[in-house]
Design an enzyme around this catalytic site. Structure first.
Site, PDB file in Angstrom:
ATOM      1  N   GLY A   1      17.511  -7.756   2.383  1.00 25.70           N
ATOM      2  CA  GLY A   1      16.333  -7.323   1.824  1.00 25.70           C
ATOM      3  C   GLY A   1      16.918  -6.980   0.276  1.00 25.70           C
ATOM      4  O   GLY A   1      17.736  -7.236  -0.113  1.00 25.70           O
ATOM      5  N   MET A   2      15.652  -6.629  -0.490  1.00 22.89           N
ATOM      6  CA  MET A   2      15.893  -6.552  -1.832  1.00 22.89           C
ATOM      7  C   MET A   2      17.057  -5.245  -2.204  1.00 22.89           C
ATOM      8  O   MET A   2      17.746  -5.579  -2.918  1.00 22.89           O
ATOM      9  CB  MET A   2      14.515  -5.704  -2.617  1.00 22.89           C
ATOM     10  CG  MET A   2      14.613  -5.679  -3.955  1.00 22.89           C
ATOM     11  SD  MET A   2      13.115  -5.573  -4.883  1.00 22.89           S
ATOM     12  CE  MET A   2      12.335  -4.199  -3.749  1.00 22.89           C
TER      13      MET A   2
ATOM     14  N   ASP B   1      19.509  -6.385  14.782  1.00 22.01           N
ATOM     15  CA  ASP B   1      18.139  -5.657  14.731  1.00 22.01           C
ATOM     16  C   ASP B   1      18.059  -4.355  15.251  1.00 22.01           C
ATOM     17  O   ASP B   1      18.470  -3.915  16.130  1.00 22.01           O
ATOM     18  CB  ASP B   1      17.288  -6.617  15.856  1.00 22.01           C
ATOM     19  CG  ASP B   1      15.914  -6.420  15.958  1.00 22.01           C
ATOM     20  OD1 ASP B   1      15.542  -5.169  15.465  1.00 22.01           O
ATOM     21  OD2 ASP B   1      15.410  -7.170  16.537  1.00 22.01           O
ATOM     22  N   ILE B   2      17.731  -3.661  14.027  1.00 24.70           N
ATOM     23  CA  ILE B   2      17.787  -2.136  14.316  1.00 24.70           C
ATOM     24  C   ILE B   2      16.828  -1.542  15.528  1.00 24.70           C
ATOM     25  O   ILE B   2      16.818  -0.388  15.957  1.00 24.70           O
ATOM     26  CB  ILE B   2      17.510  -1.272  13.125  1.00 24.70           C
ATOM     27  CG1 ILE B   2      16.076  -1.554  12.465  1.00 24.70           C
ATOM     28  CG2 ILE B   2      18.570  -1.879  11.968  1.00 24.70           C
ATOM     29  CD1 ILE B   2      15.806  -0.335  11.599  1.00 24.70           C
TER      30      ILE B   2
ATOM     31  N   TYR C   1      10.320  -1.962   8.018  1.00 28.75           N
ATOM     32  CA  TYR C   1       9.202  -2.704   7.731  1.00 28.75           C
ATOM     33  C   TYR C   1       8.304  -1.981   6.525  1.00 28.75           C
ATOM     34  O   TYR C   1       8.184  -0.725   6.114  1.00 28.75           O
ATOM     35  CB  TYR C   1       8.201  -2.227   8.749  1.00 28.75           C
ATOM     36  CG  TYR C   1       7.004  -2.855   9.020  1.00 28.75           C
ATOM     37  CD1 TYR C   1       6.646  -3.924   9.855  1.00 28.75           C
ATOM     38  CD2 TYR C   1       5.812  -2.633   7.913  1.00 28.75           C
ATOM     39  CE1 TYR C   1       5.467  -4.630   9.808  1.00 28.75           C
ATOM     40  CE2 TYR C   1       4.647  -3.187   8.067  1.00 28.75           C
ATOM     41  CZ  TYR C   1       4.432  -4.356   8.801  1.00 28.75           C
ATOM     42  OH  TYR C   1       2.983  -5.020   8.978  1.00 28.75           O
TER      43      TYR C   1
ATOM     44  N   THR D   1      10.550   7.043   1.423  1.00 29.59           N
ATOM     45  CA  THR D   1       9.637   6.815   0.344  1.00 29.59           C
ATOM     46  C   THR D   1       8.946   8.132  -0.062  1.00 29.59           C
ATOM     47  O   THR D   1       8.924   8.964   0.596  1.00 29.59           O
ATOM     48  CB  THR D   1       8.696   5.796   1.089  1.00 29.59           C
ATOM     49  OG1 THR D   1       7.585   5.531   0.033  1.00 29.59           O
ATOM     50  CG2 THR D   1       8.027   6.135   2.265  1.00 29.59           C
TER      51      THR D   1
ATOM     52  N   TYR E   1       1.809   3.307   6.512  1.00 25.30           N
ATOM     53  CA  TYR E   1       3.475   3.002   6.078  1.00 25.30           C
ATOM     54  C   TYR E   1       4.160   4.319   5.938  1.00 25.30           C
ATOM     55  O   TYR E   1       5.239   4.426   6.466  1.00 25.30           O
ATOM     56  CB  TYR E   1       3.565   1.924   4.981  1.00 25.30           C
ATOM     57  CG  TYR E   1       5.066   1.914   4.126  1.00 25.30           C
ATOM     58  CD1 TYR E   1       5.966   1.318   4.741  1.00 25.30           C
ATOM     59  CD2 TYR E   1       5.121   2.786   2.982  1.00 25.30           C
ATOM     60  CE1 TYR E   1       7.387   1.346   4.013  1.00 25.30           C
ATOM     61  CE2 TYR E   1       6.523   2.735   2.331  1.00 25.30           C
ATOM     62  CZ  TYR E   1       7.459   2.162   2.735  1.00 25.30           C
ATOM     63  OH  TYR E   1       8.639   2.285   2.172  1.00 25.30           O
TER      64      TYR E   1
ATOM     65  N   LYS F   1       7.270   5.962   8.002  1.00 27.19           N
ATOM     66  CA  LYS F   1       8.483   6.475   7.327  1.00 27.19           C
ATOM     67  C   LYS F   1       8.826   8.025   7.653  1.00 27.19           C
ATOM     68  O   LYS F   1       9.812   8.371   7.811  1.00 27.19           O
ATOM     69  CB  LYS F   1       8.331   6.156   5.801  1.00 27.19           C
ATOM     70  CG  LYS F   1       8.430   4.644   5.335  1.00 27.19           C
ATOM     71  CD  LYS F   1       9.744   4.033   5.761  1.00 27.19           C
ATOM     72  CE  LYS F   1      10.956   4.215   4.925  1.00 27.19           C
ATOM     73  NZ  LYS F   1      12.201   3.157   5.487  1.00 27.19           N
TER      74      LYS F   1
ATOM     75  N   TRP G   1       8.913   3.131  -5.925  1.00 29.16           N
ATOM     76  CA  TRP G   1       8.598   1.879  -6.783  1.00 29.16           C
ATOM     77  C   TRP G   1       9.840   0.944  -6.961  1.00 29.16           C
ATOM     78  O   TRP G   1      10.281   0.862  -8.376  1.00 29.16           O
ATOM     79  CB  TRP G   1       7.987   2.270  -8.215  1.00 29.16           C
ATOM     80  CG  TRP G   1       6.777   2.929  -7.768  1.00 29.16           C
ATOM     81  CD1 TRP G   1       6.353   3.423  -6.919  1.00 29.16           C
ATOM     82  CD2 TRP G   1       5.979   3.119  -8.969  1.00 29.16           C
ATOM     83  NE1 TRP G   1       4.948   4.082  -7.180  1.00 29.16           N
ATOM     84  CE2 TRP G   1       4.807   3.850  -8.500  1.00 29.16           C
ATOM     85  CE3 TRP G   1       5.776   2.711 -10.328  1.00 29.16           C
ATOM     86  CZ2 TRP G   1       3.666   4.485  -9.219  1.00 29.16           C
ATOM     87  CZ3 TRP G   1       4.810   3.313 -11.190  1.00 29.16           C
ATOM     88  CH2 TRP G   1       3.542   3.984 -10.696  1.00 29.16           C
TER      89      TRP G   1
HETATM   90  N1  NAP Z   1      10.267  -1.388  -2.157  1.00 25.12           N
HETATM   91  C1  NAP Z   1       9.891  -0.225  -2.445  1.00 25.12           C
HETATM   92  O1  NAP Z   1       9.264  -0.130  -3.547  1.00 25.12           O
HETATM   93  C2  NAP Z   1      10.387   0.707  -1.771  1.00 25.12           C
HETATM   94  C3  NAP Z   1       9.860   2.373  -2.055  1.00 25.12           C
HETATM   95  C4  NAP Z   1      10.389   3.467  -1.514  1.00 25.12           C
HETATM   96  C5  NAP Z   1      11.121   3.224  -0.267  1.00 25.12           C
HETATM   97  N2  NAP Z   1      11.726   1.790  -0.156  1.00 25.12           N
HETATM   98  C6  NAP Z   1      12.454   2.086   0.936  1.00 25.12           C
HETATM   99  O2  NAP Z   1      13.711   1.260   0.712  1.00 25.12           O
HETATM  100  C7  NAP Z   1      14.431   0.636   1.726  1.00 25.12           C
HETATM  101  C8  NAP Z   1      14.853  -0.716   1.345  1.00 25.12           C
HETATM  102  O3  NAP Z   1      13.440  -1.472   0.981  1.00 25.12           O
HETATM  103  P1  NAP Z   1      13.479  -3.033   0.287  1.00 25.12           P
HETATM  104  O4  NAP Z   1      12.524  -2.933  -1.030  1.00 25.12           O
HETATM  105  O5  NAP Z   1      14.817  -3.432   0.316  1.00 25.12           O
HETATM  106  O6  NAP Z   1      12.766  -3.592   1.588  1.00 25.12           O
HETATM  107  P2  NAP Z   1      12.828  -5.152   1.799  1.00 25.12           P
HETATM  108  O7  NAP Z   1      13.166  -6.014   0.623  1.00 25.12           O
HETATM  109  O8  NAP Z   1      11.623  -5.451   2.571  1.00 25.12           O
HETATM  110  O9  NAP Z   1      13.803  -5.463   2.819  1.00 25.12           O
HETATM  111  C9  NAP Z   1      13.794  -4.869   4.222  1.00 25.12           C
HETATM  112  C10 NAP Z   1      14.664  -5.856   5.089  1.00 25.12           C
HETATM  113  O10 NAP Z   1      14.681  -5.178   6.406  1.00 25.12           O
HETATM  114  C11 NAP Z   1      14.543  -6.205   7.499  1.00 25.12           C
HETATM  115  N3  NAP Z   1      14.051  -5.795   8.802  1.00 25.12           N
HETATM  116  C12 NAP Z   1      12.920  -5.740   8.930  1.00 25.12           C
HETATM  117  N4  NAP Z   1      12.894  -5.199  10.218  1.00 25.12           N
HETATM  118  C13 NAP Z   1      14.235  -5.316  10.563  1.00 25.12           C
HETATM  119  C14 NAP Z   1      14.968  -5.008  12.106  1.00 25.12           C
HETATM  120  N5  NAP Z   1      14.258  -4.544  13.059  1.00 25.12           N
HETATM  121  N6  NAP Z   1      16.354  -4.786  11.989  1.00 25.12           N
HETATM  122  C15 NAP Z   1      16.991  -5.210  10.959  1.00 25.12           C
HETATM  123  N7  NAP Z   1      16.285  -5.455   9.882  1.00 25.12           N
HETATM  124  C16 NAP Z   1      14.941  -5.515   9.744  1.00 25.12           C
HETATM  125  C17 NAP Z   1      13.942  -7.249   6.809  1.00 25.12           C
HETATM  126  O11 NAP Z   1      13.974  -8.397   7.103  1.00 25.12           O
HETATM  127  P3  NAP Z   1      12.851  -9.586   7.118  1.00 25.12           P
HETATM  128  O12 NAP Z   1      12.537  -9.782   5.993  1.00 25.12           O
HETATM  129  O13 NAP Z   1      13.343 -10.500   8.066  1.00 25.12           O
HETATM  130  O14 NAP Z   1      11.666  -8.831   7.916  1.00 25.12           O
HETATM  131  C18 NAP Z   1      14.126  -7.131   5.017  1.00 25.12           C
HETATM  132  O15 NAP Z   1      15.431  -7.962   5.031  1.00 25.12           O
HETATM  133  C19 NAP Z   1      13.438   0.661   2.916  1.00 25.12           C
HETATM  134  O16 NAP Z   1      13.614   1.678   3.664  1.00 25.12           O
HETATM  135  C20 NAP Z   1      12.010   1.022   2.271  1.00 25.12           C
HETATM  136  O17 NAP Z   1      11.270   1.930   3.165  1.00 25.12           O
HETATM  137  C21 NAP Z   1      11.339   0.792  -0.625  1.00 25.12           C
END
Ligand code: NAP
Length: 309
Positions: free
Chosen positions: A19-20, A45-46, A68, A108, A138, A142, A167
């Site tokens: 992921g990002m 897979d968590i 998710y 979040t 969502y 969380k 963000w």
């Molecule tokens: N992006 C934001 O703006 C934001 C804001 C606040 C908090 N956060 C938090 O920051 C963290 C990282 O987010 P991110 O932006 O990096 O999100 P992301 O790019 O969507 O990455 C999440 C990763 O988790 C993987 N994943 C989903 N279900 C899984 C499972 N059961 N087992 C293992 N891996 C799984 C996804 O794989 P697939 O692609 O294959 O589904 C994806 O690679 C998360 O906790 C998110 O809630 C993000």
């Protein structure tokens, strides 16, 4: 940022590494030469306890970037979101208790309802100890993850940092900055909501901040980490359009003009004071945006510097 205390030599395992934020961790740890392992969903897979145990065995620090994250999608698939962002996190916490690992879990700003009685420019940010009250599925999923980890942390059984952020964007992945930069390069005009306030966060900056918290051996519990300053999505989009020299005009609108399946909190600025006490002030979001646009090849370093003078 200070880098005084090395982390254990047997290092860090990162889950959700495709992921990002997971990729930002990879960039950071590889650059610093810290022993680490990066596991995407295929490798861990968590939602599968046995898979978690195999993945974390022998690693003193476990960073969970898996989640998710489809905010609108969660409205229709809340059970799935809760399974990944809630129940699986509790299983991960229990596994870390068994192996004695320190867990880093991300949460979040969307755990808050965003209803402040002040103007958004001056409203007090959300402190780490304010009550959760999410307004969408969502956020609820969380919040479940947080509330399942908290008693384990409070009882002293689990050593975990729950890091709330907001963000998030990076030079890769699906995010607001890359989306707006692309749209601004294609269109003369864009309309972006001006009634949701928060704090943008560079994924690379977030990984660095987290590592520094780990190096400073901070207390288990909830921490906030974002870039400094605050803005509305409209301000953020305007900065992206300008810094990329797109020539696109960004116009403000209200959320009512842009209906989406999930309601968003109107104000979700997270209070950073506890984190800044440990590691110093967060970089302003405008500076982090410059870095990411340059890294993505979307802006010119010299021209950005000139424009700021
Ligand atoms: N992006 C934001 O703006 C934001 C804001 C606040 C908090 N956060 C938090 O920051 C963290 C990282 O987010 P991110 O932006 O990096 O999100 P992301 O790019 O969507 O990455 C999440 C990763 O988790 C993987 N994943 C989903 N279900 C899984 C499972 N059961 N087992 C293992 N891996 C799984 C996804 O794989 P697939 O692609 O294959 O589904 C994806 O690679 C998360 O906790 C998110 O809630 C993000």
């Amino acid at each position: 940022m200070s880098r005084e205390r090395p982390i254990p030599s047997n290092g860090i395992v990162v889950l959700g590494a495709s992921g990002m934020l997971g990729r930002a961790w990879r960039e950071l740890l590889e650059e610093l030469g810290i022993n680490s392992r990066f596991l995407g969903r295929d490798e861990c897979d968590i939602t599968d306890a046995a898979s978690i145990r195999r993945a974390i065995d022998g690693w003193p620090i476990v960073v969970n970037c898996a989640a998710y994250t489809d905010v609108d999608g969660a409205e229709a698939f809340e059970d799935e979101a809760t399974r990944i962002n809630g129940e699986a996190v509790a299983v991960l916490g229990a596994a870390c208790i068994e192996t004695g690992a320190r867990l880093v879990h991300y949460s979040t700003d969307y755990v808050f309802n965003g209803q402040r009685d002040w103007a958004p420019a001056t409203a007090p940010p959300y402190r780490t100890d304010e009550p959760r009250d999410p307004v969408n599925a969502y956020g609820r999923s969380k919040a479940v993850g947080e509330s399942l980890l908290e008693p384990l942390i409070d009882s002293g059984k689990l050593d975990a940092l729950i890091i709330r952020t907001s963000w998030v964007y990076a030079p890769w992945g699906k995010n607001f900055v890359l989306t707006i930069a692309k749209l601004a390069s294609e269109r003369d005009e864009l309309t972006v909501v001006n009634d949701q306030y928060g704090r943008p966060t560079s994924a690379l900056g977030l990984a660095e901040t987290t590592l520094t918290l780990l190096e400073n051996l901070v207390e288990p519990g909830i921490w906030h980490a974002t870039d400094g300053g605050r803005c509305a999505w409209f301000d953020f989009a305007t900065a992206i359009a300008e810094k990329t020299e797109s020539g696109c005009v960004v116009k403000p609108c209200g959320s009512d003009q842009f209906p989406r399946p999930a309601k968003r909190p109107a104000f979700s600025v997270l209070d950073l004071s506890e984190t800044e006490e440990v590691i110093g002030p967060m970089s302003p979001w405008e500076d982090r945006l410059d870095q990411v646009l340059i890294q993505a090849g979307l802006a010119n370093k010299r021209r950005l510097r000139k424009a700021r003078k």
